[in-house]
Scaffold this active site. Structure first.
Site, PDB file in Angstrom:
ATOM      1  N   ASN A   9      -4.698   2.925  -2.239  1.00 52.61           N
ATOM      2  CA  ASN A   9      -4.415   2.901  -3.675  1.00 52.61           C
ATOM      3  C   ASN A   9      -4.773   4.270  -4.252  1.00 52.61           C
ATOM      4  O   ASN A   9      -5.944   4.592  -4.428  1.00 52.61           O
ATOM      5  CB  ASN A   9      -5.251   1.793  -4.327  1.00 52.61           C
ATOM      6  CG  ASN A   9      -4.971   1.655  -5.812  1.00 52.61           C
ATOM      7  OD1 ASN A   9      -4.234   2.460  -6.394  1.00 52.61           O
ATOM      8  ND2 ASN A   9      -5.559   0.652  -6.421  1.00 52.61           N
ATOM      9  N   ARG A  86      -0.108   1.036  -2.791  1.00 49.00           N
ATOM     10  CA  ARG A  86       0.224   0.679  -4.160  1.00 49.00           C
ATOM     11  C   ARG A  86       1.035   1.827  -4.773  1.00 49.00           C
ATOM     12  O   ARG A  86       0.619   2.978  -4.750  1.00 49.00           O
ATOM     13  CB  ARG A  86      -1.056   0.504  -4.958  1.00 49.00           C
ATOM     14  CG  ARG A  86      -0.756   0.162  -6.372  1.00 49.00           C
ATOM     15  CD  ARG A  86      -1.967   0.304  -7.223  1.00 49.00           C
ATOM     16  NE  ARG A  86      -1.762  -0.466  -8.435  1.00 49.00           N
ATOM     17  CZ  ARG A  86      -2.730  -0.957  -9.159  1.00 49.00           C
ATOM     18  NH1 ARG A  86      -3.970  -0.779  -8.793  1.00 49.00           N
ATOM     19  NH2 ARG A  86      -2.468  -1.610 -10.254  1.00 49.00           N
ATOM     20  N   HIS A 175       1.001  -3.642 -13.970  1.00 51.34           N
ATOM     21  CA  HIS A 175       0.003  -4.635 -13.524  1.00 51.34           C
ATOM     22  C   HIS A 175       0.680  -5.815 -12.826  1.00 51.34           C
ATOM     23  O   HIS A 175       0.101  -6.910 -12.747  1.00 51.34           O
ATOM     24  CB  HIS A 175      -0.822  -5.208 -14.705  1.00 51.34           C
ATOM     25  CG  HIS A 175      -1.801  -4.237 -15.308  1.00 51.34           C
ATOM     26  ND1 HIS A 175      -2.116  -4.245 -16.643  1.00 51.34           N
ATOM     27  CD2 HIS A 175      -2.542  -3.253 -14.746  1.00 51.34           C
ATOM     28  CE1 HIS A 175      -3.003  -3.300 -16.892  1.00 51.34           C
ATOM     29  NE2 HIS A 175      -3.275  -2.672 -15.757  1.00 51.34           N
ATOM     30  N   ARG A 236      -6.046   3.815 -24.762  1.00 54.41           N
ATOM     31  CA  ARG A 236      -4.642   3.805 -25.214  1.00 54.41           C
ATOM     32  C   ARG A 236      -4.497   2.935 -26.455  1.00 54.41           C
ATOM     33  O   ARG A 236      -5.107   1.869 -26.539  1.00 54.41           O
ATOM     34  CB  ARG A 236      -3.729   3.263 -24.114  1.00 54.41           C
ATOM     35  CG  ARG A 236      -3.578   4.201 -22.946  1.00 54.41           C
ATOM     36  CD  ARG A 236      -2.768   3.566 -21.827  1.00 54.41           C
ATOM     37  NE  ARG A 236      -3.492   3.660 -20.570  1.00 54.41           N
ATOM     38  CZ  ARG A 236      -3.286   2.895 -19.510  1.00 54.41           C
ATOM     39  NH1 ARG A 236      -2.362   1.968 -19.537  1.00 54.41           N
ATOM     40  NH2 ARG A 236      -3.998   3.060 -18.427  1.00 54.41           N
ATOM     41  N   GLU A 380      -5.926  -7.336  -6.370  1.00 55.41           N
ATOM     42  CA  GLU A 380      -4.668  -6.635  -6.090  1.00 55.41           C
ATOM     43  C   GLU A 380      -4.603  -6.153  -4.644  1.00 55.41           C
ATOM     44  O   GLU A 380      -3.542  -6.170  -4.024  1.00 55.41           O
ATOM     45  CB  GLU A 380      -4.526  -5.456  -7.063  1.00 55.41           C
ATOM     46  CG  GLU A 380      -4.278  -5.930  -8.488  1.00 55.41           C
ATOM     47  CD  GLU A 380      -4.670  -4.915  -9.544  1.00 55.41           C
ATOM     48  OE1 GLU A 380      -5.878  -4.615  -9.673  1.00 55.41           O
ATOM     49  OE2 GLU A 380      -3.779  -4.419 -10.244  1.00 55.41           O
TER      50      GLU A 380
END
Ligand code: ADP
Length: 395
Positions: A9, A86, A175, A236, A380
């Site tokens: 990842n 990923r 996601h 964000r 994940e």
């Protein structure tokens, strides 16, 4: 047959590795951070010894150093049998995980204009493992792929249609690996089949997104062309009036300054003026720091509004699911969010919520609630490992 699945990842300045066996046991994990800087740093999880990295190490050098350290410390028994990567953006090209070949590498490169910070580093990781393990099947698993089932009414913006046709401007959603895991894990916990289970999945980490999942498929999601849209996040802004962009430019900010402000200086950090970290914000709010309390209020209110919005995409709801560092650990965020949703029929058991659902297989709803509410730790890496093993077996 014995299997070792390596999960890679790559973030913009980080690299995470995980190793699984064929029974989905995690054998080891490792992390490198601050890559391409003079203070680059790496470690094997559960091991305090340092891993030596060259000064200013890049993703490739970090991968080599971590793999040889895992071998030296006998944490990597043999060569991997498959490798899962990923990849953040798969555009409209990738609707599911895929075995990597030259065409796939080229297509991931083509998607890089949509994810300039992320896809190039994923490619660096792929290149590095291809060099180190040239004969091992490598699989790409995309954050966007799960959302490719959105209908046009959910993925198109109300913009001139040529923007979509000519420039691929649409909602992609992110996601997806985590939301897919939620769809399956919620169904398992509710003793249902994923194909007949409908949930709202709220992934609340540093980045935050919420997805409506109907009969196992993503039908709407809050992130858009980029991961900036939707919920309030660590740094964000999430949704804002798009005219704020041009207004700020008219006040003297440049395009890149506004872009930077919305992505890196807004959200929880911007409102509180202190931190993007929810745990620290809760501590500050407890000490009477009002901007921090307000940041938590705005975060939860936006989230609650989105839960309501996501219900418009579903004809029934089997569970609302909280996940990610905040969703799994912040009883205050869950409580505040659900307090806005009483009219829709969500009711929480305060005791279960305070104990993070540990004594109820993750359930925190009470007997009066119309819908189950679940806390499910995301995984994940496991999804990527499963996809890698599955595709390697049929390659
Ligand atoms: P990432 O998106 O980087 O994977 P995580 O899923 O680890 O991030 O989530 C990080 C967020 O989770 C941070 O805001 C952190 O403060 C929050 N968090 C972790 N533990 C707690 C806790 N006990 N209470 C409140 N927030 C927490």
């Amino acid at each position: 047959m014995k299997q070792i699945i390596l999960v890679v990842n790559c973030g913009s300045s980080s690299l995470k590795l995980a190793l699984f066996d064929e029974n989905e046991n995690k054998l080891a994990s490792a992390l490198a951070e601050r890559l391409n800087r003079n203070d680059a740093f790496a470690k094997i999880d559960d091991d305090n010894r340092t891993v030596v990295l060259p000064n200013g190490a890049n993703h490739k050098q970090a991968l080599q150093a971590l793999v040889s350290t895992l071998r030296e410390r006998h944490l990597m028994p043999g060569t991997p049998t498959s490798i899962g990567h990923r990849v953040v953006h798969g555009g409209e090209t990738f609707r599911e995980a895929i075995l990597i070949d030259n065409d796939v590498v080229k297509a991931i490169e083509d998607c890089a204009s949509l994810a300039p910070l992320h896809n190039p580093v994923a490619l660096a990781g792929i290149e590095a493992t291809l060099e180190q393990f040239p004969d091992i099947p490598q699989i790409a698993v995309f954050d966007t792929a799960y959302h490719q089932t959105l209908a046009p009414r959910a993925y198109l913006y109300a913009l001139p249609e040529s923007y979509y046709r000519d420039w691929s401007v649409r909602r992609y959603g992110f996601h997806g690996i985590s939301h897919f895991f939620m769809a399956n894990e919620a169904a398992r916990r509710l003793d249902k089949s994923p194909a007949t289970t409908s949930i709202i999945s709220a992934h609340l980490g540093n980045g935050c997104s919420i997805t409506a999942i109907k009969d196992g498929l993503s039908v709407d999601t809050s992130m858009g062309l980029t991961p900036l849209e939707g919920l309030v996040m660590g740094t964000r802004s999430g949704d804002i009036d798009p005219s704020i962009f041009s207004y700020l430019c008219s006040r003297g900010m440049s395009l890149s300054e506004v872009d930077r402000a919305l992505n890196h200086e807004s959200g929880l950090l911007g409102i509180s003026g202190q931190t993007n970290d929810m745990r620290s914000l809760c501590e500050l709010a407890d000490q009477g720091h009002e901007p921090s309390a307000l940041a938590i209020e705005i975060f939860c209110f936006r989230l609650a509004k989105y839960v309501g919005a996501m219900m418009a995409s579903l004809s029934c709801l089997d569970a609302l699911v909280f996940t990610g560092g905040i969703g799994e650990n912040s009883s205050r965020v869950r409580e505040k969010t659900l307090s806005h949703l009483a009219l829709l029929g969500f009711n929480m058991d305060a005791d279960m919520n305070a104990h993070h659902g540990r004594y109820s297989d993750g359930r925190i709803d009470d007997a009066a609630s119309r819908f189950p509410v679940l806390i499910i730790p995301t995984n994940e890496e496991l999804v990527i490992a499963r996809e890698a093993a599955r595709l390697a077996a049929i390659s």
